[in-house]
Scaffold this active site. Structure first.
Site, short mmCIF file in Angstrom:
data_model
loop_
_atom_site.label_atom_id
_atom_site.label_comp_id
_atom_site.label_asym_id
_atom_site.label_seq_id
_atom_site.Cartn_x
_atom_site.Cartn_y
_atom_site.Cartn_z
N GLY A 29 0.84 -1.48 0.20
CA GLY A 29 -0.53 0.29 0.05
C GLY A 29 1.17 1.58 -0.39
O GLY A 29 1.59 0.81 -1.13
N ILE A 30 0.50 2.31 0.45
CA ILE A 30 0.69 3.54 0.57
C ILE A 30 2.31 3.52 0.98
O ILE A 30 3.53 4.31 0.81
CB ILE A 30 0.00 4.25 1.61
N ARG A 86 3.81 -8.09 8.77
CA ARG A 86 3.75 -8.82 10.32
C ARG A 86 4.04 -9.69 9.98
O ARG A 86 3.31 -11.07 10.28
CB ARG A 86 2.37 -8.23 10.29
N ASP A 100 5.13 -6.26 15.06
CA ASP A 100 3.23 -5.89 15.27
C ASP A 100 4.02 -4.41 16.18
O ASP A 100 4.13 -4.21 17.10
CB ASP A 100 2.81 -6.77 16.15
N GLY A 116 -0.94 1.27 9.96
CA GLY A 116 -2.23 1.52 10.43
C GLY A 116 -3.46 0.76 9.37
O GLY A 116 -4.02 0.08 8.94
N TYR A 159 -11.46 5.54 14.38
CA TYR A 159 -9.83 5.96 13.38
C TYR A 159 -10.21 7.50 13.22
O TYR A 159 -8.92 8.10 13.33
CB TYR A 159 -10.44 5.33 11.50
N LYS A 183 -6.73 9.21 14.38
CA LYS A 183 -5.73 9.49 13.24
C LYS A 183 -5.64 11.20 13.69
O LYS A 183 -4.48 12.65 13.22
CB LYS A 183 -6.27 9.86 12.08
N ILE A 198 -7.13 6.99 -1.17
CA ILE A 198 -6.34 6.36 -2.05
C ILE A 198 -5.88 5.15 -2.29
O ILE A 198 -6.69 3.63 -1.58
CB ILE A 198 -4.76 5.80 -0.98
P1 NDP Z 1 -3.10 -1.19 3.70
O1 NDP Z 1 -4.72 -1.12 4.39
O2 NDP Z 1 -2.97 -1.38 2.26
O3 NDP Z 1 -1.70 -1.11 4.35
C1 NDP Z 1 -1.97 -1.15 6.30
C2 NDP Z 1 -0.64 -1.53 6.39
O4 NDP Z 1 -0.17 -1.03 7.57
C3 NDP Z 1 0.07 -2.44 6.03
O5 NDP Z 1 1.64 -2.69 5.41
C4 NDP Z 1 -0.20 -3.78 7.40
O6 NDP Z 1 0.63 -4.71 8.07
C5 NDP Z 1 0.62 -2.49 8.20
N1 NDP Z 1 -0.27 -2.95 10.19
C6 NDP Z 1 -1.41 -2.77 10.06
N2 NDP Z 1 -2.05 -2.76 11.40
C7 NDP Z 1 -0.36 -2.98 11.95
C8 NDP Z 1 0.60 -3.44 13.70
N3 NDP Z 1 -0.35 -3.88 14.60
N4 NDP Z 1 1.54 -2.98 13.24
C9 NDP Z 1 2.74 -3.57 12.16
N5 NDP Z 1 1.83 -3.02 10.69
C10 NDP Z 1 0.62 -3.56 10.96
O7 NDP Z 1 -3.48 0.37 4.02
P2 NDP Z 1 -2.76 1.95 3.63
O8 NDP Z 1 -2.10 1.69 2.67
O9 NDP Z 1 -3.96 2.45 2.44
O10 NDP Z 1 -2.73 2.45 4.29
C11 NDP Z 1 -1.29 3.11 5.09
C12 NDP Z 1 -1.57 3.90 6.33
O11 NDP Z 1 -2.00 5.30 5.71
C13 NDP Z 1 -2.39 3.63 6.90
O12 NDP Z 1 -1.87 4.77 8.50
C14 NDP Z 1 -3.78 4.04 7.05
O13 NDP Z 1 -4.16 4.87 7.75
C15 NDP Z 1 -3.49 5.40 6.17
N6 NDP Z 1 -5.01 6.50 4.73
C16 NDP Z 1 -4.78 5.34 4.35
C17 NDP Z 1 -5.53 5.96 3.46
C18 NDP Z 1 -6.46 5.67 1.90
O14 NDP Z 1 -7.18 5.76 1.48
N7 NDP Z 1 -6.04 3.90 1.71
C19 NDP Z 1 -6.71 7.54 3.33
C20 NDP Z 1 -5.99 7.70 4.37
C21 NDP Z 1 -5.25 7.31 5.72
P3 NDP Z 1 -0.10 -6.15 7.21
O15 NDP Z 1 0.66 -6.42 5.49
O16 NDP Z 1 1.34 -7.48 8.13
O17 NDP Z 1 -0.93 -6.29 7.67
#
Ligand code: NDP
Length: 234
Positions: free
Chosen positions: A13-14, A34, A48, A77, A140, A144, A173
């Site tokens: 992701g991002i 993770r 984690d 997140g 959420y 944030k 996104i």
């Molecule tokens: P994804 O769901 O695609 O990815 C989430 C990432 O966070 C993964 O790498 C996941 O790891 C990791 N993660 C979640 N929980 C934990 C944990 N307890 N410990 C370690 N790693 C963890 O999300 P996005 O890429 O969309 O989002 C990235 C950030 O951007 C987030 O904070 C999100 O809130 C924020 N955001 C996203 C938006 C969007 O439209 N997509 C908009 C606004 C903000 P794993 O692969 O192991 O699950």
């Protein structure tokens, strides 16, 4: 000058787009995952962020392999959406524990070494929801919004030591997080975005690498929306 960068949740992701952008400019980049492993070309460390000991161990591993973390991108997140009256306390605290307390754990661990180096950049990935709220997202949004207060407090505490803390607030996104939203919700969001489309994760990465750069050295406590104008007029 190449820096050591740690991106939490940088395996997809991002976070992945941010990690790749830093790597492309020659920085030493580590990502947390993770258990999925790290994407090719990036140094991965399993962590984690809800587990303080795991966060500490991850930083220790990165320090041993790449040197002290100079740029922290607290990106990891989760969401767990439901309306307020249906939201359990567990649902609320679980999201806070990852998004807000998890970021706190990482920022605290990173800042001790940044203080010693008298240089550091902390970038929190928040959300437009943290600034303006979102129905079904009390947990959420609270998590944030908390990142903004945290970045501004860090700025007041550590700014004089050449450590900056800023917030990037993405809008809508294209990632796994938004792919699960019902089509009708996605369509509604798109209608509300002045630029008329969702963004690619790469479009968030530019703001983050810039905030970590020397040209942004006098910017701290700022919130940079990357939202196609979605939050405009609020
Ligand atoms: P994804 O769901 O695609 O990815 C989430 C990432 O966070 C993964 O790498 C996941 O790891 C990791 N993660 C979640 N929980 C934990 C944990 N307890 N410990 C370690 N790693 C963890 O999300 P996005 O890429 O969309 O989002 C990235 C950030 O951007 C987030 O904070 C999100 O809130 C924020 N955001 C996203 C938006 C969007 O439209 N997509 C908009 C606004 C903000 P794993 O692969 O192991 O699950």
């Amino acid at each position: 000058m190449a820096r050591t960068v740690l991106v939490t949740g940088g395996n997809r992701g991002i976070g992945l787009a941010i990690a790749q952008a830093f790597a492309a400019q020659g920085d030493r980049v580590a990502v947390t995952h993770r258990g999925s492993g790290a994407p090719e070309g990036l140094f991965g460390v399993q962590c984690d962020i809800t587990d303080s000991a795991a966060v500490d161990a991850a930083f220790t591993t990165v320090e041993a392999e790449l040197g002290p973390v100079e740029v922290l991108v607290a990106n990891a997140g989760i969401t767990d959406d439901t309306l307020l009256l249906r939201m359990s306390e567990d649902q609320f605290t679980r999201v806070l524990d990852t998004n807000l307390t998890g970021s706190f754990r990482c920022a605290k661990r990173a800042s001790s070494k940044m203080l010693r180096a008298k240089w550091g950049r902390i970038i929190f990935i928040s959300s437009v929801v943290g600034l303006y709220g979102g129905p079904g997202q009390v947990n959420y949004a609270a998590s944030k919004a908390g990142l903004v207060g945290m970045a501004r407090s860090i700025t007041r505490e550590l700014g004089s030591r050449n450590i900056t803390a800023n917030v990037v607030a993405p809008g809508f996104i294209e990632t796994d997080m938004t792919a699960v939203l019902p089509e009708a919700t996605q369509a509604e969001y798109k209608k509300a975005i002045p630029l008329g489309r969702m963004a690619k994760p790469e479009e968030v990465a530019g703001a983050v690498t810039w905030l970590a750069s020397d040209s942004a050295g006098y910017i701290s406590g700022a919130v940079i929306p990357v939202d196609g104008g979605l939050g405009m007029g609020h």
